[in-house]
Motif scaffolding. Structure first.
Motif, PDB file in Angstrom:
ATOM      1  N   THR A 161       0.640  -1.209  -0.053  1.00 33.56           N
ATOM      2  CA  THR A 161       0.022  -0.036  -0.088  1.00 33.56           C
ATOM      3  C   THR A 161       0.606   1.343  -0.079  1.00 33.56           C
ATOM      4  O   THR A 161       0.532   2.239  -0.614  1.00 33.56           O
ATOM      5  CB  THR A 161      -0.871  -0.043   1.178  1.00 33.56           C
ATOM      6  N   LYS A 162       2.007   1.201   0.555  1.00 27.18           N
ATOM      7  CA  LYS A 162       2.841   2.329   0.835  1.00 27.18           C
ATOM      8  C   LYS A 162       3.250   2.734  -0.629  1.00 27.18           C
ATOM      9  O   LYS A 162       3.612   4.070  -0.833  1.00 27.18           O
ATOM     10  CB  LYS A 162       4.333   2.171   1.562  1.00 27.18           C
ATOM     11  N   LEU A 163       3.096   1.958  -1.764  1.00 27.41           N
ATOM     12  CA  LEU A 163       3.392   2.645  -2.827  1.00 27.41           C
ATOM     13  C   LEU A 163       2.684   3.651  -3.604  1.00 27.41           C
ATOM     14  O   LEU A 163       2.958   4.325  -4.449  1.00 27.41           O
ATOM     15  CB  LEU A 163       3.773   1.343  -3.892  1.00 27.41           C
ATOM     16  N   ILE A 164       1.222   3.485  -3.235  1.00 26.63           N
ATOM     17  CA  ILE A 164       0.408   4.697  -3.608  1.00 26.63           C
ATOM     18  C   ILE A 164       0.794   5.958  -3.317  1.00 26.63           C
ATOM     19  O   ILE A 164       0.643   6.833  -4.034  1.00 26.63           O
ATOM     20  CB  ILE A 164      -1.318   4.447  -2.908  1.00 26.63           C
ATOM     21  N   GLU A 165       1.537   6.017  -2.130  1.00 29.39           N
ATOM     22  CA  GLU A 165       2.110   7.448  -1.693  1.00 29.39           C
ATOM     23  C   GLU A 165       2.887   7.859  -2.598  1.00 29.39           C
ATOM     24  O   GLU A 165       3.266   9.016  -2.857  1.00 29.39           O
ATOM     25  CB  GLU A 165       2.436   7.553  -0.070  1.00 29.39           C
ATOM     26  N   GLN A 166       3.805   6.815  -3.304  1.00 29.75           N
ATOM     27  CA  GLN A 166       4.998   7.119  -4.085  1.00 29.75           C
ATOM     28  C   GLN A 166       4.573   7.489  -5.608  1.00 29.75           C
ATOM     29  O   GLN A 166       5.055   8.278  -6.381  1.00 29.75           O
ATOM     30  CB  GLN A 166       6.146   6.187  -3.970  1.00 29.75           C
ATOM     31  N   VAL A 167       3.736   6.606  -5.808  1.00 28.10           N
ATOM     32  CA  VAL A 167       3.209   6.792  -7.514  1.00 28.10           C
ATOM     33  C   VAL A 167       2.162   7.408  -7.789  1.00 28.10           C
ATOM     34  O   VAL A 167       1.896   7.577  -8.682  1.00 28.10           O
ATOM     35  CB  VAL A 167       3.383   5.094  -7.958  1.00 28.10           C
ATOM     36  N   ASN A 171      -4.579   6.322 -13.089  1.00 29.36           N
ATOM     37  CA  ASN A 171      -5.227   7.333 -13.752  1.00 29.36           C
ATOM     38  C   ASN A 171      -6.459   7.496 -14.517  1.00 29.36           C
ATOM     39  O   ASN A 171      -6.516   6.620 -15.490  1.00 29.36           O
ATOM     40  CB  ASN A 171      -3.798   7.660 -14.810  1.00 29.36           C
ATOM     41  N   PRO A 172      -7.236   8.254 -14.087  1.00 29.98           N
ATOM     42  CA  PRO A 172      -8.665   8.336 -14.790  1.00 29.98           C
ATOM     43  C   PRO A 172      -8.660   8.541 -16.164  1.00 29.98           C
ATOM     44  O   PRO A 172      -9.555   8.263 -16.976  1.00 29.98           O
ATOM     45  CB  PRO A 172      -9.685   9.008 -13.849  1.00 29.98           C
ATOM     46  N   THR A 173      -7.565   9.264 -16.812  1.00 24.98           N
ATOM     47  CA  THR A 173      -7.523   9.589 -18.103  1.00 24.98           C
ATOM     48  C   THR A 173      -7.590   8.138 -18.941  1.00 24.98           C
ATOM     49  O   THR A 173      -7.954   8.154 -20.165  1.00 24.98           O
ATOM     50  CB  THR A 173      -6.069  10.191 -18.520  1.00 24.98           C
ATOM     51  N   TYR A 174      -7.068   7.203 -18.492  1.00 22.49           N
ATOM     52  CA  TYR A 174      -7.043   6.039 -19.391  1.00 22.49           C
ATOM     53  C   TYR A 174      -8.245   4.919 -18.907  1.00 22.49           C
ATOM     54  O   TYR A 174      -8.175   4.489 -17.741  1.00 22.49           O
ATOM     55  CB  TYR A 174      -5.714   5.127 -19.244  1.00 22.49           C
ATOM     56  N   ARG A 175      -8.989   4.571 -19.962  1.00 18.73           N
ATOM     57  CA  ARG A 175     -10.153   3.722 -19.832  1.00 18.73           C
ATOM     58  C   ARG A 175      -9.795   2.396 -20.172  1.00 18.73           C
ATOM     59  O   ARG A 175     -10.170   1.436 -19.436  1.00 18.73           O
ATOM     60  CB  ARG A 175     -11.207   4.188 -20.975  1.00 18.73           C
ATOM     61  N   PHE A 176      -8.729   2.065 -20.919  1.00 18.78           N
ATOM     62  CA  PHE A 176      -8.517   0.497 -21.582  1.00 18.78           C
ATOM     63  C   PHE A 176      -7.093   0.294 -21.089  1.00 18.78           C
ATOM     64  O   PHE A 176      -7.095  -0.931 -20.554  1.00 18.78           O
ATOM     65  CB  PHE A 176      -8.451   0.644 -23.179  1.00 18.78           C
ATOM     66  N   VAL A 177      -6.199   1.047 -20.921  1.00 20.47           N
ATOM     67  CA  VAL A 177      -4.804   0.811 -20.489  1.00 20.47           C
ATOM     68  C   VAL A 177      -4.321   1.266 -19.186  1.00 20.47           C
ATOM     69  O   VAL A 177      -3.280   1.049 -18.702  1.00 20.47           O
ATOM     70  CB  VAL A 177      -3.882   0.897 -21.675  1.00 20.47           C
ATOM     71  N   GLY A 178      -5.375   1.581 -18.104  1.00 20.13           N
ATOM     72  CA  GLY A 178      -5.064   2.146 -16.788  1.00 20.13           C
ATOM     73  C   GLY A 178      -4.170   1.132 -16.036  1.00 20.13           C
ATOM     74  O   GLY A 178      -3.395   1.457 -15.369  1.00 20.13           O
ATOM     75  N   ASP A 179      -4.710  -0.330 -16.057  1.00 26.79           N
ATOM     76  CA  ASP A 179      -3.829  -1.206 -15.376  1.00 26.79           C
ATOM     77  C   ASP A 179      -2.482  -1.158 -15.698  1.00 26.79           C
ATOM     78  O   ASP A 179      -1.462  -1.115 -15.028  1.00 26.79           O
ATOM     79  CB  ASP A 179      -4.509  -2.420 -15.567  1.00 26.79           C
ATOM     80  N   TRP A 180      -2.033  -1.336 -17.097  1.00 25.50           N
ATOM     81  CA  TRP A 180      -0.577  -1.367 -17.656  1.00 25.50           C
ATOM     82  C   TRP A 180      -0.025  -0.232 -17.136  1.00 25.50           C
ATOM     83  O   TRP A 180       1.244  -0.148 -16.660  1.00 25.50           O
ATOM     84  CB  TRP A 180      -0.678  -1.499 -19.077  1.00 25.50           C
ATOM     85  N   GLU A 181      -0.579   1.090 -17.447  1.00 29.09           N
ATOM     86  CA  GLU A 181      -0.017   2.113 -16.954  1.00 29.09           C
ATOM     87  C   GLU A 181       0.267   2.342 -15.552  1.00 29.09           C
ATOM     88  O   GLU A 181       1.611   2.801 -15.112  1.00 29.09           O
ATOM     89  CB  GLU A 181      -0.895   3.484 -17.492  1.00 29.09           C
ATOM     90  N   PHE A 182      -0.493   1.678 -14.628  1.00 30.40           N
ATOM     91  CA  PHE A 182      -0.360   1.838 -13.297  1.00 30.40           C
ATOM     92  C   PHE A 182       1.077   0.887 -12.960  1.00 30.40           C
ATOM     93  O   PHE A 182       1.861   1.251 -11.944  1.00 30.40           O
ATOM     94  CB  PHE A 182      -1.458   1.357 -12.415  1.00 30.40           C
ATOM     95  N   TRP A 183       1.079  -0.427 -13.481  1.00 31.61           N
ATOM     96  CA  TRP A 183       2.116  -1.282 -12.891  1.00 31.61           C
ATOM     97  C   TRP A 183       3.343  -0.908 -13.675  1.00 31.61           C
ATOM     98  O   TRP A 183       4.272  -1.210 -12.967  1.00 31.61           O
ATOM     99  CB  TRP A 183       1.752  -2.712 -13.538  1.00 31.61           C
ATOM    100  N   LEU A 184       3.251  -0.117 -14.614  1.00 31.03           N
ATOM    101  CA  LEU A 184       4.493   0.402 -15.280  1.00 31.03           C
ATOM    102  C   LEU A 184       5.236   1.531 -14.166  1.00 31.03           C
ATOM    103  O   LEU A 184       6.253   1.636 -13.946  1.00 31.03           O
ATOM    104  CB  LEU A 184       4.529   1.052 -16.360  1.00 31.03           C
ATOM    105  N   ARG A 185       4.317   2.225 -13.468  1.00 26.80           N
ATOM    106  CA  ARG A 185       4.920   3.398 -12.567  1.00 26.80           C
ATOM    107  C   ARG A 185       5.270   2.432 -11.199  1.00 26.80           C
ATOM    108  O   ARG A 185       6.190   2.654 -10.627  1.00 26.80           O
ATOM    109  CB  ARG A 185       3.822   4.163 -12.241  1.00 26.80           C
ATOM    110  N   ILE A 186       4.489   1.196 -10.818  1.00 26.60           N
ATOM    111  CA  ILE A 186       4.741   0.460  -9.826  1.00 26.60           C
ATOM    112  C   ILE A 186       6.366  -0.184 -10.126  1.00 26.60           C
ATOM    113  O   ILE A 186       6.958  -0.253  -8.934  1.00 26.60           O
ATOM    114  CB  ILE A 186       3.732  -0.366  -9.295  1.00 26.60           C
ATOM    115  N   GLY A 187       6.287  -0.788 -11.181  1.00 31.27           N
ATOM    116  CA  GLY A 187       7.505  -1.517 -11.352  1.00 31.27           C
ATOM    117  C   GLY A 187       8.781  -0.539 -11.564  1.00 31.27           C
ATOM    118  O   GLY A 187       9.872  -1.138 -11.366  1.00 31.27           O
ATOM    119  N   LEU A 188       8.673   0.698 -11.396  1.00 29.90           N
ATOM    120  CA  LEU A 188       9.946   1.648 -11.259  1.00 29.90           C
ATOM    121  C   LEU A 188      10.603   1.538  -9.929  1.00 29.90           C
ATOM    122  O   LEU A 188      11.725   1.930  -9.644  1.00 29.90           O
ATOM    123  CB  LEU A 188       9.726   3.132 -11.626  1.00 29.90           C
TER     124      LEU A 188
END
Length: 323
Positions: A161-167, A171-188
């Motif tokens: 959960t602490k990663l939410i504060e970091q990343v 992103n509500p801009t993305y309707r179709f690929v929001g999961d992928w975009e989120f995991w790209l940020r988490i993966g950093l």
């Protein structure tokens, strides 16, 4: 919801829902019947107009029900993130469900391996009546694989959960690929790990977002990569991969447009080839698809529709696939 104190980590599960009263009970039961005892369960009703509230009423003392005006799945998930108290969090959609021991396996792995930021299982595809029709075996985690467009974390993924504060949240801009975009940020921020067992169930039906992928997803993919490589904090080791990643992204974008829109697909394929001819040559199927889009639109659409049908039949016969 009463959560007893314990030395075991608290796990928060969030279910965003919108007009899924006919499916959500199976989701709820799968979470409330977990073998792991310390679970905070938050359901965010994104303005449902069906009888979701009535269906959930019997579970009132076992869940936290949050109701909001309709703002979309990403905002519903983010609302859940804000209310989460657990040190580990996962999102289970209201048309999916999970195996009874999933959370127990997740806690065991994340406790034993503090360097991991997230963990994801293999999963089983099911139809509207919950009949399984094919396991999906995920690849071992590699950020480069994620970067090339393979969204490794899928149903049943949990993260710290602490990663939410970091990343930030979804992103509500993305309707179709929001999961992928989120995991790209988490993966950093660290590595993830695969659980090599089917512990989640992903429902495939006409109302599911995954069945509505089209050229809207294509434009979102390319924007995600534009934003990622515009960041100043991505590892320098990824910079030399940019052109090939862009080629891969535009190739996937081209596939999103098929079979319905071969002309739009053709434009994406051409951009992919411009970014990296080498990538296209190394991926014969992508090169073949690009050549087919040069045919008249009606012929190209027919070829791709037939090709997709053959692929689906082959996947069902094989009894599973690796992604």
């Amino acid at each position: 919801m009463n959560i007893q104190a314990s030395t075991e980590p608290l796990v928060t599960i969030i279910t965003p829902t919108f007009n899924r009263s006919h499916l959500i009970i199976q989701t709820v039961e799968s979470i409330l019947n977990q073998t792991y005892p310390r679970i905070e369960y938050i359901i965010v009703d994104d303005g449902s107009t069906d009888n979701t509230s009535q269906v959930l009423a019997p579970y009132a003392n076992r869940i936290t029900l949050v109701q909001q005006t309709n703002q979309g799945e990403a905002q519903a998930v983010n609302h859940g993130f804000v209310r989460a108290h657990g040190s580990i969090v996962g999102v289970v959609n209201s048309d999916d469900f999970i195996a009874p021991n999933l959370v127990e396996c997740v806690v065991e792995r994340l406790t034993a391996m503090p360097e991991l930021v997230a963990i994801y299982p293999d999963w089983q595809a099911v139809d509207l009546e919950s009949n399984p029709f094919g396991p999906v075996y995920r690849r071992p985690y590699n950020y480069k694989t994620l970067l090339y467009g393979v969204c490794l974390p899928g149903p049943g993924t949990f993260f710290r959960t602490k990663l939410i504060e970091q990343v930030g949240g979804r992103n509500p801009t993305y309707r179709f690929v929001g999961d992928w975009e989120f995991w790209l940020r988490i993966g950093l921020h660290g590595n993830m790990e695969r659980i090599p067992s089917c512990l989640a169930y992903f429902r495939v039906h006409r109302q599911s977002l995954s069945s509505q992928i089209d050229c809207g997803a294509a434009s979102e993919r390319t924007t995600v990569i534009d934003e990622l490589f515009a960041r100043t904090d991505i590892p320098e080791a990824l910079r030399p991969m940019e052109l090939q990643v862009r080629a891969a992204t535009y190739t996937r974008a081209a596939a999103d447009c098929l079979p319905a829109k071969p002309l739009e697909s053709r434009a994406y394929f051409r951009r992919a080839f411009t970014y990296s001819p080498k990538y296209m040559v190394q991926h014969p199927r992508a090169l073949f698809s690009m050549l087919v889009t040069q045919l008249p639109a009606q012929i190209a659409s027919s070829i791709f529709a037939y090709w997709r049908m053959i692929k689906h039949r082959a996947a069902r016969r094989s009894g599973g696939k690796t992604e």
